[in-house]
Design an enzyme around this catalytic site. Structure first.
Site, PDB file in Angstrom:
ATOM      1  N   TYR A   1      71.741 -72.089  57.115  1.00 47.84           N
ATOM      2  CA  TYR A   1      71.079 -71.793  55.843  1.00 47.84           C
ATOM      3  C   TYR A   1      69.572 -71.967  56.008  1.00 47.84           C
ATOM      4  O   TYR A   1      69.114 -72.967  56.580  1.00 47.84           O
ATOM      5  CB  TYR A   1      71.568 -72.746  54.737  1.00 47.84           C
ATOM      6  CG  TYR A   1      73.009 -72.522  54.350  1.00 47.84           C
ATOM      7  CD1 TYR A   1      73.358 -71.565  53.393  1.00 47.84           C
ATOM      8  CD2 TYR A   1      74.036 -73.242  54.961  1.00 47.84           C
ATOM      9  CE1 TYR A   1      74.684 -71.348  53.042  1.00 47.84           C
ATOM     10  CE2 TYR A   1      75.362 -73.031  54.617  1.00 47.84           C
ATOM     11  CZ  TYR A   1      75.677 -72.085  53.663  1.00 47.84           C
ATOM     12  OH  TYR A   1      76.987 -71.863  53.325  1.00 47.84           O
ATOM     13  N   SER A   2      68.814 -71.002  55.482  1.00 53.44           N
ATOM     14  CA  SER A   2      67.351 -71.109  55.512  1.00 53.44           C
ATOM     15  C   SER A   2      66.909 -72.278  54.636  1.00 53.44           C
ATOM     16  O   SER A   2      67.421 -72.468  53.534  1.00 53.44           O
ATOM     17  CB  SER A   2      66.710 -69.835  54.960  1.00 53.44           C
ATOM     18  OG  SER A   2      66.992 -68.746  55.803  1.00 53.44           O
TER      19      SER A   2
ATOM     20  N   CYS B   1      63.696 -61.295  54.401  1.00 49.76           N
ATOM     21  CA  CYS B   1      64.853 -62.186  54.447  1.00 49.76           C
ATOM     22  C   CYS B   1      65.833 -61.809  53.331  1.00 49.76           C
ATOM     23  O   CYS B   1      65.443 -61.612  52.185  1.00 49.76           O
ATOM     24  CB  CYS B   1      64.411 -63.636  54.294  1.00 49.76           C
ATOM     25  SG  CYS B   1      65.736 -64.810  54.619  1.00 49.76           S
TER      26      CYS B   1
ATOM     27  N   GLU C   1      64.716 -61.834  59.183  1.00 44.83           N
ATOM     28  CA  GLU C   1      65.917 -62.676  59.271  1.00 44.83           C
ATOM     29  C   GLU C   1      66.882 -62.172  58.199  1.00 44.83           C
ATOM     30  O   GLU C   1      66.721 -62.480  57.020  1.00 44.83           O
ATOM     31  CB  GLU C   1      65.554 -64.144  59.033  1.00 44.83           C
ATOM     32  CG  GLU C   1      66.647 -65.103  59.449  1.00 44.83           C
ATOM     33  CD  GLU C   1      66.117 -66.518  59.579  1.00 44.83           C
ATOM     34  OE1 GLU C   1      65.733 -66.895  60.699  1.00 44.83           O
ATOM     35  OE2 GLU C   1      66.069 -67.219  58.558  1.00 44.83           O
TER      36      GLU C   1
ATOM     37  N   TYR D   1      71.148 -61.101  57.179  1.00 44.80           N
ATOM     38  CA  TYR D   1      72.516 -61.534  57.498  1.00 44.80           C
ATOM     39  C   TYR D   1      73.531 -60.643  56.816  1.00 44.80           C
ATOM     40  O   TYR D   1      73.193 -59.911  55.916  1.00 44.80           O
ATOM     41  CB  TYR D   1      72.732 -63.004  57.093  1.00 44.80           C
ATOM     42  CG  TYR D   1      72.042 -63.381  55.790  1.00 44.80           C
ATOM     43  CD1 TYR D   1      72.649 -63.122  54.565  1.00 44.80           C
ATOM     44  CD2 TYR D   1      70.760 -63.960  55.788  1.00 44.80           C
ATOM     45  CE1 TYR D   1      72.003 -63.449  53.374  1.00 44.80           C
ATOM     46  CE2 TYR D   1      70.120 -64.285  54.605  1.00 44.80           C
ATOM     47  CZ  TYR D   1      70.746 -64.034  53.397  1.00 44.80           C
ATOM     48  OH  TYR D   1      70.112 -64.349  52.233  1.00 44.80           O
TER      49      TYR D   1
END
Length: 301
Positions: A79-80, A259, A299, A301
């Site tokens: 997790y960021s 992101c 980044e 996902y």
């Protein structure tokens, strides 16, 4: 422009999966306002008693308790980090995350399936233990340049690292005499409904305080229309601001960060391609150059 000077001391994997750190949940706050979709929690964990240090833009791993279907311990999920290196309490003793509870329909049975780790985190109570690894990541670090232009593009919980950036730039000014951001920070944030704009009040308060240095542009897909009458997504906001974004990217100290869900990259490329095309430049070639200069950070996902 190289960033070697800025990123020489990046903490990596202080805690590994075989030897993780046990922190405690200090607080869990709902970020989705009434009328919004789903649940997103802002979680703060106590790190006192350990050695975990991190920088803005890094991630930590969380290992959910229990075992998987095969009886093996669950694997970690990354997790960021949503807090600055000093933590939300500015005492270097906490780390915060921004976590959406994953929920989807099983393709065969049609049953609702909940994410293992996100459900654990979204239902955690104050005082509960949480198993932490990391930190990891060098891709999303901020440049060590107080005059930089920082363009941030996020969907949903992809805002996490940008909250860390923005808090460091604007909220911690009194605590950070060694870092006084004087450049431009511009956040593009995409979500479905206005109540799903995460950290909305705090972002808008900072915008009021720093109108010359901080901008926020929302793309609210179910409420706003793009110029063709369709849903407003982040790429449409990029297209609307294409000329200015293009000019900003000509500066050697402009950095762009992306992101969120992987699907957003194509739309952003489409928006930037429209911009560069006006100036007779091939976007994919220009983007390669930005990546080479470490000015295009992704980044997803």
């Amino acid at each position: 422009m190289t960033q070697a000077k800025a990123h020489t001391d990046v903490p990596i994997n202080i805690y590994k999966p075989k030897n993780p750190f046990t922190g405690k949940c200090m607080s869990s706050k709902e970020l989705v306002q009434e009328g919004g979709e789903g649940t997103v929690r802002h979680l703060t964990f106590d790190l006192s008693g350990g050695d975990l240090r991190y920088l803005e833009g890094q991630s930590i791993g969380i290992i959910p308790p229990g075992t998987d279907a095969n009886g093996k311990p669950h694997k970690l999920r990354l997790y960021s980090i949503a807090s600055t290196r000093h933590g939300d309490n500015l005492d270097d003793q906490t780390v915060s995350l921004c976590v959406r509870q994953l929920e989807y329909k099983h393709p065969e049975t049609g049953e609702t399936v909940y994410g293992v780790c996100s459900s654990f985190l979204c239902n955690i109570k104050e005082g509960d233990d949480v198993t932490i690894t990391g930190p990891v990541g060098k891709e999303m670090l901020l440049p060590d340049d107080e005059d930089a232009t920082i363009i941030m593009m996020a969907t949903g919980t992809g805002i996490a690292p940008f909250r860390a950036f923005i808090w460091r730039m604007f909220k911690e000014r009194e605590q950070n005499p060694d870092y006084q951001f004087k450049g431009l920070a511009w956040l593009f944030f995409g979500c479905a409904y206005t109540p799903n704009i995460l950290y909305k009040e705090e972002l808008e308060e900072l915008q009021r305080q720093f109108p010359d240095n901080f901008r926020v542009t929302y793309a609210v897909s179910r409420e706003q229309k793009n110029k063709d009458g369709g849903k407003m997504y982040i790429q449409h906001r990029i297209q609307e601001n294409a000329d200015e974004l293009w000019q900003l990217n000509q500066k050697s100290n402009t950095h762009t960060y992306i992101c969120g869900l992987k699907g957003m990259e194509g739309g952003i490329d489409e928006g930037m391609s429209a911009a560069s095309g006006k100036f007779g430049v091939d976007w994919s070639e220009f983007q390669k150059q930005l990546k080479k200069e470490h000015r295009w950070h992704v980044e997803t996902y």
